[in-house]
Design a protein around this motif. Structure first.
Motif, PDB file in Angstrom:
ATOM      1  N   LYS A   1       0.817  -1.208   0.000  1.00 28.73           N
ATOM      2  CA  LYS A   1       0.000   0.000   0.000  1.00 28.73           C
ATOM      3  C   LYS A   1       0.855   1.263   0.000  1.00 28.73           C
ATOM      4  O   LYS A   1       0.449   2.290  -0.534  1.00 28.73           O
ATOM      5  CB  LYS A   1      -0.923   0.003   1.230  1.00 28.73           C
ATOM      6  N   THR A   2       2.063   1.157   0.580  1.00 31.29           N
ATOM      7  CA  THR A   2       2.886   2.352   0.736  1.00 31.29           C
ATOM      8  C   THR A   2       3.223   2.985  -0.612  1.00 31.29           C
ATOM      9  O   THR A   2       3.054   4.194  -0.805  1.00 31.29           O
ATOM     10  CB  THR A   2       4.193   2.015   1.476  1.00 31.29           C
ATOM     11  N   ILE A   3       3.658   2.174  -1.535  1.00 31.55           N
ATOM     12  CA  ILE A   3       4.058   2.744  -2.823  1.00 31.55           C
ATOM     13  C   ILE A   3       2.846   3.275  -3.580  1.00 31.55           C
ATOM     14  O   ILE A   3       2.931   4.279  -4.299  1.00 31.55           O
ATOM     15  CB  ILE A   3       4.861   1.728  -3.670  1.00 31.55           C
TER      16      ILE A   3
ATOM     17  N   VAL B   1      -4.691   8.414   5.172  1.00 25.19           N
ATOM     18  CA  VAL B   1      -4.805   8.024   6.566  1.00 25.19           C
ATOM     19  C   VAL B   1      -4.585   6.519   6.634  1.00 25.19           C
ATOM     20  O   VAL B   1      -5.263   5.760   5.953  1.00 25.19           O
ATOM     21  CB  VAL B   1      -6.196   8.362   7.133  1.00 25.19           C
ATOM     22  N   ASP B   2      -3.613   6.103   7.430  1.00 19.88           N
ATOM     23  CA  ASP B   2      -3.337   4.675   7.508  1.00 19.88           C
ATOM     24  C   ASP B   2      -4.071   4.060   8.689  1.00 19.88           C
ATOM     25  O   ASP B   2      -4.243   4.701   9.714  1.00 19.88           O
ATOM     26  CB  ASP B   2      -1.821   4.447   7.666  1.00 19.88           C
ATOM     27  N   GLU B   3      -4.501   2.818   8.511  1.00 21.77           N
ATOM     28  CA  GLU B   3      -5.102   2.095   9.626  1.00 21.77           C
ATOM     29  C   GLU B   3      -6.270   2.857  10.203  1.00 21.77           C
ATOM     30  O   GLU B   3      -6.304   3.145  11.391  1.00 21.77           O
ATOM     31  CB  GLU B   3      -4.059   1.890  10.722  1.00 21.77           C
TER      32      GLU B   3
ATOM     33  N   GLN C   1       8.000   4.349  10.300  1.00 21.95           N
ATOM     34  CA  GLN C   1       8.162   3.339   9.265  1.00 21.95           C
ATOM     35  C   GLN C   1       7.706   3.867   7.901  1.00 21.95           C
ATOM     36  O   GLN C   1       8.368   3.677   6.886  1.00 21.95           O
ATOM     37  CB  GLN C   1       7.360   2.113   9.649  1.00 21.95           C
ATOM     38  N   HIS C   2       6.573   4.545   7.891  1.00 21.18           N
ATOM     39  CA  HIS C   2       6.085   5.131   6.642  1.00 21.18           C
ATOM     40  C   HIS C   2       7.063   6.176   6.111  1.00 21.18           C
ATOM     41  O   HIS C   2       7.342   6.254   4.918  1.00 21.18           O
ATOM     42  CB  HIS C   2       4.727   5.799   6.855  1.00 21.18           C
ATOM     43  N   TYR C   3       7.540   6.975   7.045  1.00 24.18           N
ATOM     44  CA  TYR C   3       8.475   8.030   6.664  1.00 24.18           C
ATOM     45  C   TYR C   3       9.709   7.408   6.011  1.00 24.18           C
ATOM     46  O   TYR C   3      10.135   7.833   4.924  1.00 24.18           O
ATOM     47  CB  TYR C   3       8.856   8.851   7.895  1.00 24.18           C
TER      48      TYR C   3
HETATM   49 MG    MG Z   1       1.946  -0.574   5.644  1.00 25.72          MG
END
Ligand code: MG
Ligand code: ADP
Length: 697
Positions: free
Chosen positions: A301-303, A395-397, A331-333
């Motif tokens: 999902k990040t990319i 927005v994650d999670e 981690q996202h950063y």
């Molecule tokens: Mg993730």
């Protein structure tokens, strides 16, 4: 104008003020309309006569037919009872009466053939039926009966002559009068297209079915209707948003193309590409995009989020990514930083522990538009944080954020709301997603990157610990790292911590040659970080931890996840934990350790984990186990009002009903056509009873 169906319940013939009061209090039946929608919860099948030989104690009430062989009074005083033996040639069963013994004795005679109805139960080793209904068999009775409705009742109601039978009689009389007055809230076109029976027919047959078939049709129709109106409500909310909230148009693909051509680190999966296309279409539509992105752990999902950001950055707007915890934000950063730097974009991290001076610089850069991407925690939604022009909020999670927190992030722009992409790694079953988030667009990454080796999941009882330890040794021998996780559940935190420390000690004893980390929620953040880092750098081989590692750590070299007391974890959590391994190229394993005696549900959870890696399948089992009531958001969505439909089993009907609702809204968004006027009225009725609309962003 009040209709017949608004008539207060006490005016129903045979009810009156006293019983009316009881029906209101005990069953929340206020009007004729409520009464008609008070569906039976099961049916007695009198369409068929069972033979005594095939009876068993797990059957509901059944109908049998046979001759009485003998009748006897047994017992003394209070224990006096009447026993009759009924025989039909295939077997014999005892019929027993404890009450009204004299009266029954006069009715039941040896040698006579009877039709008997009641529930078989096991008494000692023999079947009997206590207090059956019994009537002499007459010719023609063979086929009489059909399905008899059984209604919920209560002791209070029963004591006042309102048992299921009585309710059924009231229902019968009411339907006689109401049948021709029932108007159908669904337009004829929908009935035709989806082959639905009319409301009047459905209501008649749901109470008094004459065949299995028309009962099934009635139930289908009523379930459809419930789902249809929930969907229509959600879709009209969405329509409202579309009408009122404009969205900035972003269609410049310059950055995206450059990233694809020069920096894409791997080939995107088809699912990733599809989601990016869906987002692109949304962002150039001129309407505000509100999209839920579901993707299993590790689906990439990040990319996808980064590529979507490129679309708004190319037009000079900014992007934000908000995560629920500091670890996740970091981690996202880290995940995005490399991509951003390669593209010459500026990016910063803003969390609670960012230094004040740095915070200030970040805020200034954001306001001036010098910062392209900001990643952070709740710190992002503080009022002091202002953007020059926020184009996309990721927005994650999402389930960890409250609705209000999310909406704050969308209010960061003065005139036009930013587009919203909500990402979740906890798959919600499709049925539930459609019901809870029917007002959002939904994108799904339903495919993992190629070349991943599926994680092998194994179940072991605690007694096999030596074997498991041997396995751990052989994996560490190959240079891999291992997680060993203990449950930490708040209520019994102290005991769990003891479990964890005991576990840690025995792990140390079992593996004297290895370096072992320990991480738990009671540690100071610095100490925790330090231990984590040792594991990340490969300085320790085993990490003993509580579920604090559920999110956040990404150690591709860790290939074994041992979960202790796995029976104490929920399915969603087990799946998240397992997602911590399987990130590298090596074969990964998840070992579920449990005690020997497992509850039925715990066993099903463990078996499900062993059987599948598919988050959606797991979510479905979870829904079946726990029911939708346990999941967040069900209150507001109308799910709680479902009387007939069941989210865990009626997914297909929901899908069809949603399709129908979309059809209506597409052809007639304002519901102004005459054929939709009944729909509109009904929807307005529903709205009056809806308390919160808070999920409209
Ligand atoms: Mg993730
Ligand atoms: P999640 O959906 O759980 O957030 P991530 O975005 O963290 O997943 O991706 C998991 C890992 O898979 C990362 O290391 C990422 O670089 C990698 N990845 C993502 N997409 C692909 C792809 N299409 N091919 C190969 N690896 C990929």
């Amino acid at each position: 104008m009040p209709s017949f169906f608004d008539t207060p319940i006490e005016f129903l013939k045979g009810v009156g003020p006293r019983k009316g009061e009881l029906l209101r209090k005990e069953l929340a039946l206020f009007t004729f309309g409520d009464m008609i929608r008070n569906y039976p919860f099961r049916y007695e099948d009198r369409s068929r006569t069972y033979s005594i030989g095939e009876l068993s104690s797990d059957m509901h009430a059944v109908q049998i037919r046979g001759r009485i062989r003998n009748v006897q009074l047994a017992g003394q005083g209070r224990k006096k009872r009447l026993v009759a033996w009924l025989n039909d040639g295939t077997g014999e069963i005892e019929l027993v009466w404890f009450k009204g013994v004299q009266w029954v004795a006069r009715k039941v005679h040896p040698g006579v053939e009877y039709v008997v109805f009641g529930k078989p139960a096991l008494f000692g080793s023999k079947l009997n039926i206590a207090h059956p209904e019994i009537e002499p068999a007459t010719r023609g009775q063979q086929t009489a009966g059909g399905f008899h409705p059984v209604y919920s009742s209560t002791d209070k109601l029963r004591n006042n002559y309102l048992d299921s039978k009585a309710l059924s009689r009231l229902q019968h009389d009411l339907l006689q009068e109401a049948y021709h007055k029932i108007t159908d809230p669904l337009p004829p076109a929908i009935l035709n297209t989806y082959g639905l029976t009319t409301a009047a027919e459905a209501l008649r047959h749901v109470h008094f079915p004459t065949s299995k078939d028309n009962l099934a049709k009635a139930r289908y129709r009523l379930k459809f209707e419930e789902f249809f109106f929930i969907q229509l409500k959600l879709l009209s909310m969405k329509q409202l948003r579309l009408d009122h909230f404009k969205g900035e148009v972003f269609s410049n693909t310059e950055l995206l193309t450059r990233f694809y051509e020069e920096h894409l680190p791997f080939t995107l999966t088809d699912a990733q590409k599809r989601v990016i296309r869906e987002v692109y279409r949304g962002m150039k539509s001129g309407k505000q995009m509100n999209r839920l992105l579901q993707g299993d752990v590790g689906s990439g999902k990040t990319i996808v989020a980064f590529i979507c950001m490129l679309l708004v950055l190319a037009d000079g707007a900014q992007a934000a990514l908000m995560a629920p915890t500091e670890i996740l934000a970091i981690q996202h950063y880290n995940g995005l930083k490399d991509y951003a730097q390669k593209m010459g974009l500026t990016i910063a991290l803003l969390t609670g522990s960012t230094k004040q001076s740095e915070k200030k610089t970040i805020r200034q850069m954001l306001a001036a538009g010098d910062l392209h991407i900001i990643v952070g925690t709740h710190a992002l939604i503080e009022d002091k944080v202002k953007f020059k022009k926020l184009g996309l909020s990721v927005v994650d999670e999402q389930h960890r954020f409250g609705v209000e927190q999310r909406s704050k992030l969308w209010q960061k722009n003065q005139h036009v709301y930013p587009h919203i992409l909500v990402m979740t790694a906890t798959p919600i079953p499709r049925t539930l997603a459609m019901t809870l988030y029917g007002d959002l667009d939904i994108s799904v990454i339903d495919e993992l990157p190629k070349g991943r080796k599926p994680i092998k999941t194994i179940h072991h009882y605690d007694a096999h610990r030596l074997k498991v330890n041997g396995f751990i040794k052989s994996e560490v021998g190959k240079g891999r790292q291992v997680y060993i996780v203990y449950p930490l559940i708040e209520e019994s935190e102290k005991m769990d911590l003891k479990d964890l420390m005991d576990g840690y000690e025995s792990v140390c004893r079992a593996f004297p040659d290895y370096a072992i980390s320990i991480v738990h929620g009671k540690m100071k953040p610095q100490a925790k970080d330090w231990e984590m880092q040792r594991f990340v750098k490969g300085e320790t081989q085993i990490m003993v931890a509580t579920t604090v590692i559920e999110v956040g750590v990404d150690v591709p070299n860790a290939s074994v996840m041992v979960i202790e007391n796995a029976e104490r974890f929920g399915l969603a959590q087990l799946h998240q934990l397992r997602g911590r391994v399987g990130r590298g190229a090596e074969q990964s394993y998840c070992v579920l350790m449990t005690k020997y005696e497992l509850s039925k549900e715990a066993r099903l959870r463990v078996e499900t984990m062993v059987r599948t890696n598919n988050g959606f399948e797991i979510a479905d089992v979870d829904l079946n186990l726990r029911g939708p009531g346990d999941l967040a958001g069900t209150q507001q969505s109308g799910v709680a009002d479902l009387k007939m439909a069941d989210l865990s089993t009626d997914g297909k009907i929901l899908q069809v009903a949603r399709e129908a609702a979309i059809g209506v809204m597409t052809r007639d968004p304002g519901l102004i056509q005459p054929e939709n006027s009944a729909l509109k009225g009904y929807l307005e009725e529903l709205r009056k009873s809806v308390v919160t609309w808070s999920r409209v962003s």
